[in-house]
Design an enzyme around this catalytic site. Sequence first.
Site, mmCIF file in Angstrom:
data_model
loop_
_atom_site.group_PDB
_atom_site.id
_atom_site.type_symbol
_atom_site.label_atom_id
_atom_site.label_comp_id
_atom_site.label_asym_id
_atom_site.label_seq_id
_atom_site.Cartn_x
_atom_site.Cartn_y
_atom_site.Cartn_z
ATOM 1 N N HIS A 19 0.885 -1.170 0.000
ATOM 2 C CA HIS A 19 0.000 0.000 0.000
ATOM 3 C C HIS A 19 0.921 1.217 0.000
ATOM 4 O O HIS A 19 1.603 1.484 0.992
ATOM 5 C CB HIS A 19 -0.911 0.011 1.231
ATOM 6 C CG HIS A 19 -1.855 -1.143 1.277
ATOM 7 N ND1 HIS A 19 -2.500 -1.522 2.432
ATOM 8 C CD2 HIS A 19 -2.259 -2.008 0.321
ATOM 9 C CE1 HIS A 19 -3.269 -2.570 2.177
ATOM 10 N NE2 HIS A 19 -3.137 -2.882 0.909
ATOM 11 N N GLU A 22 1.788 3.671 3.001
ATOM 12 C CA GLU A 22 2.233 3.145 4.287
ATOM 13 C C GLU A 22 3.764 3.115 4.253
ATOM 14 O O GLU A 22 4.376 2.215 3.705
ATOM 15 C CB GLU A 22 1.627 1.769 4.535
ATOM 16 C CG GLU A 22 0.102 1.821 4.604
ATOM 17 C CD GLU A 22 -0.556 0.453 4.713
ATOM 18 O OE1 GLU A 22 0.161 -0.541 4.955
ATOM 19 O OE2 GLU A 22 -1.790 0.373 4.551
ATOM 20 N N HIS A 106 3.446 -3.497 6.630
ATOM 21 C CA HIS A 106 2.297 -2.589 6.549
ATOM 22 C C HIS A 106 2.237 -1.676 7.764
ATOM 23 O O HIS A 106 2.721 -2.009 8.840
ATOM 24 C CB HIS A 106 0.991 -3.381 6.478
ATOM 25 C CG HIS A 106 0.794 -4.107 5.193
ATOM 26 N ND1 HIS A 106 0.089 -3.570 4.137
ATOM 27 C CD2 HIS A 106 1.215 -5.335 4.795
ATOM 28 C CE1 HIS A 106 0.081 -4.441 3.136
ATOM 29 N NE2 HIS A 106 0.760 -5.506 3.508
ATOM 30 N N GLU A 168 1.949 -5.740 10.668
ATOM 31 C CA GLU A 168 1.238 -4.468 10.815
ATOM 32 C C GLU A 168 1.785 -3.724 12.033
ATOM 33 O O GLU A 168 1.857 -4.290 13.126
ATOM 34 C CB GLU A 168 -0.256 -4.692 11.011
ATOM 35 C CG GLU A 168 -1.006 -5.160 9.789
ATOM 36 C CD GLU A 168 -1.484 -4.005 8.903
ATOM 37 O OE1 GLU A 168 -1.227 -2.841 9.260
ATOM 38 O OE2 GLU A 168 -2.127 -4.304 7.888
#
Length: 304
Positions: A19, A22, A106, A168
């Site tokens: 993404h 990010e 991420h 994450e």
Amino acid sequence: MALVFLPALARMAVCGGTHGNELSGVYVVQEMERQRKEKGEGVLEISSQTICGLYIYFLNNSSLARKLCSPITDSSPYEVRRAQELNNLLGLKGSTDAIDLICDLHNTTSNMGLTLIHYTSSDWVTLHICKYLQTKITKVPVRVLVLDVPISDAYSLESVSKHGFSLEVGPQPHGVVRADIYIIMKEAVDLTIDWIHKFNSGTVFEGGDVEAFKFIKSVDYPRDPETRTLTAAIHPQLQDKDFCLLKRGDPLFLSFSGETVNYEEEETLHPFFINEAAYYEKGIAFHLGKKMMLTIPTVRVQKD
């Protein structure tokens, strides 16, 4: 559980920027590339990839296998082209030639600390890495999230490899890089590589229990039935409380007119990805999961 012998891990890909907004993963990959040029290659072949623009097809398309195999034409969207390029580079998905492990980096706007996301509760390699990180990282909670779906049906980048997980780290606004979040992510990647080097060298990793959360369902914001616009926001008492225990009567939302919407279910569950910015368009205010303990066996590398 008995001692389990597993093949050595020869190739690993650390991917950042899946993404594109990010940013921690982008800068972790850049730093790894700088260090690799400075120090040279080690025994483990590590590929650092900065990749953008896969949001649509790697992460939101249920017909992944068809998309990855469909012929490329002049009208094929960029995301399809890039997904196939990465499948060819890191896969092929489900094949014996696929790269051994992908660590996909991420960021989230939610207060998730360091969360490792898996598709299966029976991959001893990645679960041992999680156990290792949980014992080594003390700055933030290290949590394991299991989606528990067949890898063949999985739709994110790490599912292309033989083993893999998404990492994450948050909270961090999209389009921003925070030093504290970057440091946590870099430490997690370095420790993952450290575990692989030790495993390949013959270190025996004792089994045991790993605390994890299993995804149960998603919850949307309260919305106007006609316009579908939001009528409430995450309640202040829930905001930033990712992985807390939700009990019946606990506040979930605060309406824009000042009324509280409470949790009404009997089952106590744990919310995560609370108020994630990228989830507004998906109709998700947060996910709910159930805490569980996974028992993993002692593992050692299988020698030729």
